[in-house]
Design a protein around this motif. Sequence first.
Motif, mmCIF file in Angstrom:
data_model
loop_
_atom_site.group_PDB
_atom_site.id
_atom_site.type_symbol
_atom_site.label_atom_id
_atom_site.label_comp_id
_atom_site.label_asym_id
_atom_site.label_seq_id
_atom_site.Cartn_x
_atom_site.Cartn_y
_atom_site.Cartn_z
ATOM 1 N N LEU A 14 0.864 -1.238 -0.089
ATOM 2 C CA LEU A 14 0.232 -0.309 -0.070
ATOM 3 C C LEU A 14 0.825 1.170 0.101
ATOM 4 O O LEU A 14 0.468 2.220 -0.674
ATOM 5 C CB LEU A 14 -1.037 -0.010 1.019
ATOM 6 N N LEU B 114 -1.364 -6.841 -4.705
ATOM 7 C CA LEU B 114 -2.356 -7.101 -3.754
ATOM 8 C C LEU B 114 -3.649 -8.043 -4.223
ATOM 9 O O LEU B 114 -4.774 -8.588 -3.557
ATOM 10 C CB LEU B 114 -2.780 -5.035 -3.692
ATOM 11 N N ILE B 115 -4.080 -7.059 -5.237
ATOM 12 C CA ILE B 115 -5.267 -8.369 -5.974
ATOM 13 C C ILE B 115 -5.531 -10.118 -6.169
ATOM 14 O O ILE B 115 -5.919 -10.258 -6.034
ATOM 15 C CB ILE B 115 -6.072 -7.682 -7.203
ATOM 16 N N PHE C 265 2.000 -3.274 -7.915
ATOM 17 C CA PHE C 265 1.436 -3.324 -6.482
ATOM 18 C C PHE C 265 0.012 -3.753 -6.178
ATOM 19 O O PHE C 265 -0.083 -4.578 -5.325
ATOM 20 C CB PHE C 265 1.687 -1.847 -5.700
ATOM 21 N N SER C 266 -1.027 -3.086 -7.165
ATOM 22 C CA SER C 266 -2.524 -3.181 -7.646
ATOM 23 C C SER C 266 -2.737 -4.226 -8.051
ATOM 24 O O SER C 266 -3.107 -5.290 -7.088
ATOM 25 C CB SER C 266 -2.894 -2.359 -7.647
ATOM 26 N N LEU C 267 -1.451 -5.175 -8.815
ATOM 27 C CA LEU C 267 -1.966 -6.129 -9.327
ATOM 28 C C LEU C 267 -1.895 -7.271 -7.764
ATOM 29 O O LEU C 267 -2.009 -8.649 -7.857
ATOM 30 C CB LEU C 267 -1.713 -6.653 -10.254
ATOM 31 N N ILE D 134 2.047 1.815 -3.440
ATOM 32 C CA ILE D 134 1.250 2.236 -4.834
ATOM 33 C C ILE D 134 0.896 3.670 -3.950
ATOM 34 O O ILE D 134 0.823 4.907 -5.520
ATOM 35 C CB ILE D 134 -0.607 1.596 -4.178
ATOM 36 N N ILE E 98 1.489 1.589 -8.995
ATOM 37 C CA ILE E 98 0.907 1.423 -9.305
ATOM 38 C C ILE E 98 0.416 0.437 -9.860
ATOM 39 O O ILE E 98 0.080 0.000 -9.142
ATOM 40 C CB ILE E 98 0.148 2.703 -9.446
ATOM 41 N N LEU E 99 -0.036 0.027 -10.827
ATOM 42 C CA LEU E 99 -0.158 -1.095 -11.077
ATOM 43 C C LEU E 99 0.380 -2.329 -10.692
ATOM 44 O O LEU E 99 -0.573 -3.282 -10.018
ATOM 45 C CB LEU E 99 0.492 -0.870 -12.887
#
Length: 61
Positions: free
Chosen positions: A9, A50-51, A46-48, A12, A43-44
Amino acid sequence: MGNFVFLFLACILAGFALINLPLAGSALAAIQPITSLIGILAILVFSLVLIFKGIIALVDK
């Protein structure tokens, strides 16, 4: 790996900070596109991650 969620987080948020970094009018204005690209990639990625971690946590239960 659950301890790294806050680190992801933070990465991100650092990506958003890189996108919004005001470099206009300074000597570093030439690297503005590079910092924006690195921010978007952070962002892309670390978001992926986390998902993916969320899906794995749901499947394991």
